[in-house]
Design a protein around this motif. Structure first.
Motif, PDB file in Angstrom:
ATOM      1  N   ALA B 499       0.832  -1.195   0.000  1.00  0.00           N
ATOM      2  CA  ALA B 499       0.000   0.000   0.000  1.00  0.00           C
ATOM      3  C   ALA B 499       0.869   1.248   0.000  1.00  0.00           C
ATOM      4  O   ALA B 499       0.585   2.212  -0.714  1.00  0.00           O
ATOM      5  CB  ALA B 499      -0.922  -0.013   1.201  1.00  0.00           C
ATOM      6  N   ALA B 500       1.938   1.207   0.794  1.00  0.00           N
ATOM      7  CA  ALA B 500       2.832   2.371   0.836  1.00  0.00           C
ATOM      8  C   ALA B 500       3.407   2.624  -0.539  1.00  0.00           C
ATOM      9  O   ALA B 500       3.491   3.759  -1.005  1.00  0.00           O
ATOM     10  CB  ALA B 500       3.948   2.125   1.847  1.00  0.00           C
ATOM     11  N   GLN B 501       3.775   1.550  -1.184  1.00  0.00           N
ATOM     12  CA  GLN B 501       4.335   1.694  -2.514  1.00  0.00           C
ATOM     13  C   GLN B 501       3.312   2.304  -3.461  1.00  0.00           C
ATOM     14  O   GLN B 501       3.628   3.200  -4.232  1.00  0.00           O
ATOM     15  CB  GLN B 501       4.732   0.313  -3.007  1.00  0.00           C
ATOM     16  CG  GLN B 501       5.666   0.375  -4.177  1.00  0.00           C
ATOM     17  CD  GLN B 501       5.950  -1.015  -4.688  1.00  0.00           C
ATOM     18  OE1 GLN B 501       5.141  -1.921  -4.555  1.00  0.00           O
ATOM     19  NE2 GLN B 501       7.101  -1.184  -5.262  1.00  0.00           N
ATOM     20  N   GLU B 502       2.104   1.813  -3.348  1.00  0.00           N
ATOM     21  CA  GLU B 502       1.074   2.311  -4.236  1.00  0.00           C
ATOM     22  C   GLU B 502       0.791   3.786  -3.978  1.00  0.00           C
ATOM     23  O   GLU B 502       0.655   4.580  -4.899  1.00  0.00           O
ATOM     24  CB  GLU B 502      -0.185   1.485  -4.018  1.00  0.00           C
ATOM     25  CG  GLU B 502      -1.248   1.743  -5.041  1.00  0.00           C
ATOM     26  CD  GLU B 502      -2.495   0.938  -4.748  1.00  0.00           C
ATOM     27  OE1 GLU B 502      -2.363  -0.247  -4.416  1.00  0.00           O
ATOM     28  OE2 GLU B 502      -3.582   1.515  -4.845  1.00  0.00           O
ATOM     29  N   VAL B 606      11.671  -0.785   3.551  1.00  0.00           N
ATOM     30  CA  VAL B 606      10.941  -0.324   2.366  1.00  0.00           C
ATOM     31  C   VAL B 606      10.126   0.920   2.695  1.00  0.00           C
ATOM     32  O   VAL B 606      10.105   1.888   1.929  1.00  0.00           O
ATOM     33  CB  VAL B 606      10.023  -1.447   1.835  1.00  0.00           C
ATOM     34  CG1 VAL B 606       9.250  -0.950   0.644  1.00  0.00           C
ATOM     35  CG2 VAL B 606      10.831  -2.646   1.465  1.00  0.00           C
ATOM     36  N   LEU B 607       9.476   0.908   3.845  1.00  0.00           N
ATOM     37  CA  LEU B 607       8.682   2.082   4.235  1.00  0.00           C
ATOM     38  C   LEU B 607       9.574   3.307   4.326  1.00  0.00           C
ATOM     39  O   LEU B 607       9.222   4.400   3.886  1.00  0.00           O
ATOM     40  CB  LEU B 607       7.992   1.834   5.575  1.00  0.00           C
ATOM     41  CG  LEU B 607       6.844   0.828   5.573  1.00  0.00           C
ATOM     42  CD1 LEU B 607       6.281   0.675   6.975  1.00  0.00           C
ATOM     43  CD2 LEU B 607       5.749   1.278   4.625  1.00  0.00           C
ATOM     44  N   MET B 608      10.729   3.098   4.896  1.00  0.00           N
ATOM     45  CA  MET B 608      11.681   4.204   5.028  1.00  0.00           C
ATOM     46  C   MET B 608      12.040   4.734   3.649  1.00  0.00           C
ATOM     47  O   MET B 608      12.071   5.937   3.411  1.00  0.00           O
ATOM     48  CB  MET B 608      12.935   3.666   5.729  1.00  0.00           C
ATOM     49  CG  MET B 608      13.946   4.706   6.082  1.00  0.00           C
ATOM     50  SD  MET B 608      13.352   5.725   7.428  1.00  0.00           S
ATOM     51  CE  MET B 608      13.920   7.317   6.915  1.00  0.00           C
ATOM     52  N   TYR B 609      12.314   3.821   2.751  1.00  0.00           N
ATOM     53  CA  TYR B 609      12.710   4.261   1.428  1.00  0.00           C
ATOM     54  C   TYR B 609      11.575   5.009   0.747  1.00  0.00           C
ATOM     55  O   TYR B 609      11.781   6.035   0.111  1.00  0.00           O
ATOM     56  CB  TYR B 609      13.128   3.071   0.565  1.00  0.00           C
ATOM     57  CG  TYR B 609      13.416   3.490  -0.837  1.00  0.00           C
ATOM     58  CD1 TYR B 609      14.563   4.222  -1.114  1.00  0.00           C
ATOM     59  CD2 TYR B 609      12.519   3.246  -1.856  1.00  0.00           C
ATOM     60  CE1 TYR B 609      14.824   4.671  -2.372  1.00  0.00           C
ATOM     61  CE2 TYR B 609      12.763   3.695  -3.127  1.00  0.00           C
ATOM     62  CZ  TYR B 609      13.918   4.405  -3.390  1.00  0.00           C
ATOM     63  OH  TYR B 609      14.167   4.878  -4.649  1.00  0.00           O
ATOM     64  N   LEU B 610      10.362   4.509   0.920  1.00  0.00           N
ATOM     65  CA  LEU B 610       9.222   5.126   0.250  1.00  0.00           C
ATOM     66  C   LEU B 610       8.869   6.472   0.867  1.00  0.00           C
ATOM     67  O   LEU B 610       8.177   7.276   0.264  1.00  0.00           O
ATOM     68  CB  LEU B 610       8.013   4.196   0.309  1.00  0.00           C
ATOM     69  CG  LEU B 610       8.166   2.932  -0.519  1.00  0.00           C
ATOM     70  CD1 LEU B 610       7.010   2.006  -0.256  1.00  0.00           C
ATOM     71  CD2 LEU B 610       8.248   3.263  -1.992  1.00  0.00           C
ATOM     72  N   ALA B 611       9.348   6.688   2.072  1.00  0.00           N
ATOM     73  CA  ALA B 611       9.018   7.938   2.743  1.00  0.00           C
ATOM     74  C   ALA B 611       9.942   9.074   2.337  1.00  0.00           C
ATOM     75  O   ALA B 611       9.931  10.129   2.963  1.00  0.00           O
ATOM     76  CB  ALA B 611       9.060   7.730   4.250  1.00  0.00           C
ATOM     77  N   VAL B 612      10.723   8.852   1.305  1.00  0.00           N
ATOM     78  CA  VAL B 612      11.645   9.903   0.886  1.00  0.00           C
ATOM     79  C   VAL B 612      10.854  11.168   0.559  1.00  0.00           C
ATOM     80  O   VAL B 612       9.748  11.101   0.036  1.00  0.00           O
ATOM     81  CB  VAL B 612      12.481   9.412  -0.322  1.00  0.00           C
ATOM     82  CG1 VAL B 612      11.605   9.160  -1.519  1.00  0.00           C
ATOM     83  CG2 VAL B 612      13.574  10.389  -0.645  1.00  0.00           C
ATOM     84  N   ASN B 613      11.434  12.297   0.936  1.00  0.00           N
ATOM     85  CA  ASN B 613      10.817  13.606   0.687  1.00  0.00           C
ATOM     86  C   ASN B 613       9.576  13.883   1.528  1.00  0.00           C
ATOM     87  O   ASN B 613       8.848  14.824   1.260  1.00  0.00           O
ATOM     88  CB  ASN B 613      10.420  13.780  -0.782  1.00  0.00           C
ATOM     89  CG  ASN B 613      11.623  13.727  -1.690  1.00  0.00           C
ATOM     90  OD1 ASN B 613      12.732  14.051  -1.242  1.00  0.00           O
ATOM     91  ND2 ASN B 613      11.427  13.307  -2.916  1.00  0.00           N
ATOM     92  N   THR B 614       9.286  13.055   2.484  1.00  0.00           N
ATOM     93  CA  THR B 614       8.130  13.370   3.314  1.00  0.00           C
ATOM     94  C   THR B 614       8.592  14.125   4.565  1.00  0.00           C
ATOM     95  O   THR B 614       9.776  14.155   4.881  1.00  0.00           O
ATOM     96  CB  THR B 614       7.384  12.104   3.749  1.00  0.00           C
ATOM     97  OG1 THR B 614       8.282  11.301   4.487  1.00  0.00           O
ATOM     98  CG2 THR B 614       6.867  11.334   2.571  1.00  0.00           C
TER      99      THR B 614
END
Lengths: 328, 709
Positions: B499-502, B606-614
Motif C-alpha cells: 500500500a505504501a508503494q502504491e 521499504v517504508l523508510m525508502y518510500l518515505a523519501v521527501n516526506t
C-alpha cells in the motif's frame, strides 16, 4: 464427435443500449428487404435491413424509456410497440413514414409483454397487463375497445402477470389466453367469457416466458429456476405437466418456438441461447456468444425455409443472427 | 653449470644418492641441507641471477622436472626391490612433502599422479612403493601431500591404490581426510568429495571411518548453531558430503545406525526448517528426504514440497551416483518405490476419466434411441457448463457474504471481485474500511481458489490505500496483538509495504498496474529478492543522481502529483516500531519468531525508502537507526540483511544535512559496526550489503564536503 456449435451468421451492433425485444418481418415480396425490429433500453426501436445489415430507421416514441415489446400487425408497415413509459404505440411506417398513429395507456408498471392475435383482416385482439395488480386487459385493435378484463378469483394470490400468449385453436374460433404469473402458475383464460379455464402451478418462481403450439396443444414455460416445463392441454381444457427439463444454469428470459414447430430457442441469463427439438425437447445446441444476459430470441418467418434466421438480443447491446437447422 | 646438471638428469641420481645415504644411516644435517637445496633451488637461483633466470629454473618447469626425477628414482627403487635389495624411500618422501608444503603440489603431482596411476594398476610392488612414499612424508607436510593426492586423483579407486590404508595408519592423514576437508573447509569441488568418500568406502577398514564421518557430518548438519552461523555454501558442502556418504552405505550398515540417523535427521530438519533462508530450508528438505528414503526402504518415505532447481537436482543425483557394486541392492528398490509413487496419482486419474467418460456414452445412446425419429443432429454441447455465480455489486453485500454466507460459489466470486469493487467505490469503502480490513485479515481459504492469497492481499491493499489512516492504525495495532498466526502478521507487513508503494507512486491512480503482480513475489520470496530489490532501488537512485549532473535535457519528469504517502507515512511506520521488544505469550519477535522479525525489518526498510521527501522522514530515520542499533547483533542473517537494508534506505531517504545534524553520533557508531560486518559477517550477502552501505556513506560525505566549497 459432434460438431462444434456454429458461430453467429451475423452480429448487429450499434444500438448502444441493451436489447429487450426483437421481431422479424421477412414475409414480404421480393423488392421488400427483410427487416428486423429491435427495441432497446434507450427507448429506440431500430429497423434493421437484413440485406445490408444496417439500421434503416430508428423510431423514438417512448420518451427514452425502455421498449420491451415490438410486434407487427400484418405487414412491416404497421407496428406495435410497448414501452416502460406505460404506453403501447401503434406505428405507421409505410412509405418511409415514422409516425405514431395511436397509443394505448396501459398504466402497467411491470415488464409483461403484450400479446396479439389476428381475428380477421384488420381486426386484432391484444392482451396486456393492466393497471390492477393481477389483472389482464384484452382490447380490440385498432378500435381500442375493451373486450374484457381478466381478474383472478378473489383470494387467489397469483401475483402480477409476467407473460401472455393469445391464441386460437383455428382461425375464427374462440380466442384463448395463456398467462404466466408471478407465483409460477400458468392459467388458461377464455377471453370471451372472461373466466379461467385451468390453472397449472408449474414453477416455484415467476414464469418469465412461455410459448404455445396450438397444433399439438402443448406449451413450454421458463422461469428464473433451472427448469423448463412442458405442459399440454387436453380436450377438457385442462393443463397438465407433460415433462420437465433440467437446465445447466438458472434463468430463462425468453422462449420461442419456431413457426415450423420443429425447434425452439431459449434466451438464458447465463448468456447462452439453447436450441431444443420441440418434439421431445432434445437438446440440440448451446450457443455461447453473448457476454451478458440474453433478453430475447426470435425466429424469422422467411418464405424460403433455408433463409430462416434466429435472432437473439442481449444486454451486451448486440444482436446475433444464427442460421440453424434450416435444411429439413 | 646447474642448468646442465638438471638437463642431464642428474637430479634423479642425487635423489637416489639421498635414499642410499639414509638407508645406511647418513648424517641428518647433510640430508636436511640437501633437501632444502633441492626444493628451494628455483628460489636460490633466481635470487642469484636476478632477471636472467634460465627457463629451466622457473618453478613451473623445475617442479615437473623434479617430479620426473622422483619417478626415475622410484623406478630404481622398484628395480632394486625386485632385485631383493632393501631400500629406503623416505628421502624422496621428504622431497615430495617439502615441495607440496611449498605450494607446488600442482606441478609435481601433475607429473607423478598420472604416471603412478598407470604403474599401480597391475603391479603390487609399485602400490607398496606408493604407499610407502606417502606414509614416509613427515607429519608436518602430510596434509599438503594428502590433499594434493585427493584433489588430483581421477577417481576413488585410483586414490585407494595410491594411498592404501594411509588414513587408518596415519593420525594426521586421518585428521585431514575426516575432519579438515569435510568439516572445516568447504571450497572443494564435488568431485573431490566423491573421491575422498569413495576412497573411504573402498576398504573394510576404512568403512568404519566412513560411518564415523557420516555421524560427524550429520551432527554438524543437525546442529542449530551451525545452521545459524555457518555460511550457506558450507552447509551445501556438508549436505553434499552427507548425500555421498549415504550413497556409499550398504544395507546392513544403515541397519546398524538407523536409529542414530533418524534422530539426527529429525534434529536437522527441525533447525533447517526453522531457518529464514529458503535455500537452507530446501537443503534440509532434500537431505532429510534422502536420509529417510535410505533408512525406510519399505515404509513410508518423507516427502517435502519444494521447488526443483539445479541445486536440488544436483544434490539428489549425488545420492544415486555411486559405484555400481554397492548400489545394486538398494537402487532398484528405491527406483521402484519412486516409480510406484509417480504412478499412483496417475491411476486414479485415468480411472476418473473413464468414469466421467462412461456416463456420457449411454446418455447419448439413449437420446439417440428416443429421438430416432428426430432428424435434427445436435451440436457439441460439452462446453455447456455452470456459469460462475455473479459477484455482489455492493461492498456491504461483500461483507455479508464473506462473514456469513454458506454459498461457496458466491463466496468465491466475492473474493475475486472485491478488489475492483473497492477501487471503484472509495466512498462506500471508507464507511466500512476497518471492518473490511478486519474481515480480510481473518479471511481463510474456504475453497481452493487459484491465487487466493494474492486476491486477498490485493483487496487488503485496496482497502488500505482507499482509507489509509484508520486502516493502517488497525493493521499496525493488530500486528502486535495476541492470537494471530505468523502468516497473518506477515500479511500485515506485506500489505503495508504494497500500500505504501502504491500511495507513493504517482502512476498508480486508476488502473492497478502490472508490476503489482511482481511486487508481491518480492515479498513472498524476500530472501532471494530483497537484496536485488534493494540494489535496484539503489541503482535507480544513483542513476538519477548522476543523470542530474550530466544529461539534464533527457531527464523527463514524470507527471507529478502529490505523494499521497507523505501524509500517512508516520501512521504506517511508527506503530510497527513500538512493541517489538515486548514478547507476548504467543508471539516473541526477539525469540523464535525471528522470521517475522526479519520481515518486519525489511518492511521498515521499504517504508523508510518510500518515505523519501516526506515531512516525517527525519523522525522516522532517527527511530529506525535506534531500532537497528538494538538489533545489530542478531543471529539470523535474514534479520541482519534487513537491518542493512534499513540503513541504506535511511541513508537514501533522509536528507544528508539533517542526517548529519541530527544523528552524527549514531551514524559514526553505525559506520564502525558496518566496518566490522564487512570483515566478519559469515553471510556473504550481509558482507556485500554492509560494503554498499559504507560506500553510500562515503558518497554522502563527499557530497556534503563538495557543497560548502
Amino acid at each position: 464427435m459432434a460438431l462444434p456449435p456454429p458461430d453467429p451468421q451475423f452480429v448487429l451492433r450499434g444500438t448502444s443500449a441493451a436489447i429487450h425485444t426483437l421481431h422479424f418481418s421477412c414475409g414480404g415480396q421480393e423488392p421488400d428487404p427483410p427487416v428486423l425490429f429491435s427495441g432497446s433500453e434507450n427507448g429506440l426501436i431500430h429497423v434493421w435491413n437484413l440485406k445490408t445489415h444496417r439500421v434503416d430507421t430508428a423510431l423514438d416514441g417512448h420518451g427514452r424509456k425502455s421498449v420491451y415489446c415490438v410486434e407487427t400487425m400484418g405487414g412491416k408497415d404497421r407496428l406495435l410497440s410497448q414501452g416502460r413509459d406505460q404506453r403501447i404505440c401503434l406505428w405507421d411506417l409505410a412509405e418511409g413514414r415514422t409516425s405514431v398513429t395511436d397509443s394505448v395507456c396501459t398504466e402497467h408498471v411491470g415488464f409483461c409483454r403484450c400479446s396479439l392475435v389476428q381475428l380477421a383482416q384488420g381486426r386484432w385482439l391484444m392482451a396486456t397487463a393492466a393497471k390492477g395488480l393481477q389483472e389482464v386487459q384484452v382490447l380490440e385493435l385498432p378500435s381500442k375497445t375493451s373486450v374484457c378484463t381478466l381478474k383472478p378469483e378473489v383470494g387467489a394470490k397469483l401475483g402480477m402477470p409476467m407473460c401472455l400468449k393469445l391464441w386460437q385453436l383455428s382461425c375464427g374460433s374462440q380466442p384463448l389466453l395463456l398467462a404466466g404469473y408471478e407465483d409460477g402458475s400458468v392459467v388458461l383464460w377464455n377471453v370471451t367469457m372472461g373466466k379461467a379455464l385451468s390453472q397449472l402451478i408449474c414453477h416455484q418462481e415467476p414464469v418469465m416466458s412461455l410459448d404455445f403450439d396450438s397444433e399439438r396443444t402443448k406449451g413450454i414455460s421458463g422461469s428464473s429456476e433451472k427448469v423448463l416445463c412442458i405442459w399440454s392441454l387436453n380436450e377438457q381444457q385442462n393443463l397438465q405437466v407433460y415433462k420437465t427439463h433440467e437446465l445447466v444454469n438458472a434463468g430463462i428470459s425468453d422462449i420461442t418456438i419456431r413457426p415450423d414447430k420443429k425447434i425452439l430457442a431459449t434466451a438464458g441469463w447465463d448468456h447462452r441461447i439453447r436450441i431444443f427439438g420441440w418434439k421431445k425437447l432434445k437438446p440440440l445446441a448451446v450457443l455461447d456468444y453473448h457476454t451478458a444476459t440474453v433478453h430475447c430470441v426470435s425466429f424469422s418467418e422467411h418464405r424460403n425455409p433455408r433463409e430462416r434466421l434466429l435472432a437473439a438480443g442481449s444486454k451486451d447491446q448486440r444482436i446475433s443472427l444464427w442460421s440453424l437447422y434450416t435444411q429439413s | 653449470m646447474l642448468e646442465r646438471f638438471l638437463r642431464e638428469g642428474r637430479l634423479s641420481a642425487l635423489l637416489w644418492d639421498g635414499c642410499q645415504q639414509q638407508a645406511h644411516g647418513g648424517c641428518p644435517e647433510l640430508q636436511d641441507a640437501l633437501l632444502n637445496r633441492i626444493v628451494c633451488l628455483p628460489e636460490h637461483v633466481s635470487n642469484k641471477l636476478q632477471g636472467e633466470n634460465p627457463p629451466v629454473f622457473f618453478p613451473q618447469n623445475y617442479f615437473p622436472l623434479l617430479g620426473a626425477a622422483v619417478l626415475e628414482v622410484l623406478q630404481m627403487i622398484s628395480d632394486s626391490l625386485r632385485g631383493g635389495l632393501d631400500c629406503s624411500i623416505s628421502f624422496v618422501s621428504h622431497v615430495l612433502g617439502k615441495v607440496c608444503i611449498h605450494g607446488r603440489q600442482k606441478e609435481i603431482l601433475g607429473v607423478l599422479v598420472p604416471r603412478l596411476t598407470e604403474l599401480t594398476k597391475s603391479d603390487c610392488i609399485w602400490q607398496r612403493i606408493c604407499w610407502r612414499l606417502v606414509e614416509c612424508v613427515p607429519e608436518r607436510w602430510m596434509e599438503a601431500v594428502v590433499l594434493g593426492f585427493v584433489q588430483r586423483a581421477p577417481g576413488s579407486d585410483v586414490l585407494s591404490r595410491l594411498l592404501g590404508n594411509l588414513v587408518v595408519k596415519n593420525k594426521k592423514a586421518q585428521f585431514v581426510v575426516t575432519q579438515k576437508v569435510l568439516l572445516l573447509q568447504y571450497g572443494h569441488t564435488t568431485a573431490v568429495l566423491q573421491n575422498l568418500l569413495g576412497y573411504l568406502s573402498l576398504d573394510s577398514l576404512r568403512r568404519a571411518l566412513l560411518l564415523r564421518v557420516l555421524q560427524e557430518l550429520l551432527e554438524t548438519w543437525g546442529s542449530s548453531s551451525a545452521v545459524k552461523h555457518s555460511p550457506p555454501e558450507q552447509q551445501l558442502y556438508i549436505s553434499k558430503a552427507i548425500l555421498i556418504c549415504l550413497s556409499h552405505l550398504k544395507e546392513p550398515e544403515i541397519e546398524s545406525c538407523r536409529q542414530e540417523l533418524l534422530t539426527s535427521m529429525m534434529e536437522g530438519v527441525k533447525c533447517h526448517l526453522d531457518s529464514s533462508l529458503p535455500q537452507l530450508r530446501r537443503l534440509g528438505m532434500v537431505v532429510a528426504e534422502s536420509i529417510s528414503s535410505k533408512i525406510n526402504t519399505e515404509g513410508p518415505v518423507l516427502k517435502f514440497e519444494y521447488e526443483e532447481d539445479d541445486e536440488t537436482r544436483e544434490l539428489r543425483s549425488l545420492l544415486v551416483q555411486t559405484p555400481p557394486l554397492c548400489v545394486v541392492p538398494s537402487l532398484p528398490g528405491d527406483d521402484r518405490s519412486e516409480k510406484a509413487g509417480a504412478a499412483l496419482p496417475l491411476v486414479p486419474e485415468s480411472n476418473k476419466k473413464s468414469q466421467t467418460a462412461a456416463p456420457v456414452m449411454p446418455d447419448e445412446e439413449s437420446d439417440a434411441e428416443l429421438d430416432s425419429d428426430d432428424d435434427l443432429v445436435p451440436y457439441d454441447m460439452s462446453e455447456d457448463k455452470e456459469l460462475k455465480i455473479k459477484a455482489p455489486v455492493y461492498i456491504r453485500d461483500c461483507i455479508e457474504v464473506l462473514t456469513g454466507s454458506e454459498d461457496v460459489d458466491k463466496w468465491e466470486a466475492t473474493v475475486k471481485a472485491l478488489e475492483s469493487l473497492i477501487r471503484r467505490n472509495p466512498a462506500a469503502t471508507r464507511e466500512v474500511s476497518v471492518e473490511l480490513a478486519k474481515i480480510l485479515l481473518h479471511l481463510e481459504e474456504k475453497t481452493c481458489i487459484e491465487g487466493f492469497v494474492e486476491l486477498r492481499q490485493r483487496a487488503q491493499v485496496a482497502v488500505l490505500t482507499t482509507d489509509p489512516i484508520p486502516v493502517s492504525k488497525y493493521l499496525t495495532s493488530q500486528f502486535y496483538s495476541l492470537n494471530y498466526s505468523l502468516r497473518q502478521r506477515m500479511d500485515i507487513l506485506d500489505v503495508l509495504v504494497l500500500a505504501a508503494q502504491e500511495l507513493s507512486c504517482p502512476k498508480f491512480h486508476g488502473k492497478p498496474k502490472h508490476s503489482d503482480a511482481q511486487k508481491p513475489r518480492i515479498q513472498l520470496l524476500p530472501e532471494n529478492d530483497s537484496s536485488k530489490d534493494w540494489r535496484r532501488i539503489v541503482d535507480e537512485r544513483i542513476k538519477s543522481k548522476t543523470r542530474r549532473f550530466a544529461t539534464r535535457q533527457c531527464h523527463v519528469e514524470p507527471a507529478s502529483s502529490p505523494n499521497q504517502f507523505s501524509s500517512v507515512a508516520g501512521h504506517f511506520f511508527f506503530p510497527l516500531l513500538q512493541h517489538f521488544d515486548r514478547p507476548l505469550t504467543t508471539f516473541d519477535l526477539l525469540g523464535e519468531d525471528h522470521l517475522v522479525l526479519g520481515r518486519l525489518v525489511h518492511t521498515l526498510a521499504v517504508l523508510m525508502y518510500l518515505a523519501v521527501n516526506t515531512v516525517a522522514v527525519t523522525a522516522m530515520g532517527k527511530a529506525l537507526l535506534e531500532f537497528v542499533w538494538t538489533l545489530r547483533f542478531h543471529t539470523d542473517s535474514y534479520v541482519r540483511q534487513g537491518l542493512l537494508s534499513c540503513i541504506s534506505s535511511l541513508l537514501l531517504s533522509v536528507p544528508a544535512e539533517l542526517l548529519l545534524a541530527d544523528m552524527t553520533e549514531e551514524l559514526l557508531e553505525t559506520q564502525s559496526w558496518l566496518g566490522d560486518m564487512v570483515e566478519k559477517d559469515p553471510d556473504g550477502d550481509c558482507r556485500r550489503l554492509a560494503l554498499q552501505n559504507l560506500l553510500l556513506m562515503e558518497n554522502l560525505k563527499k557530497k556534503l564536503e563538495a557543497v560548502p566549497s
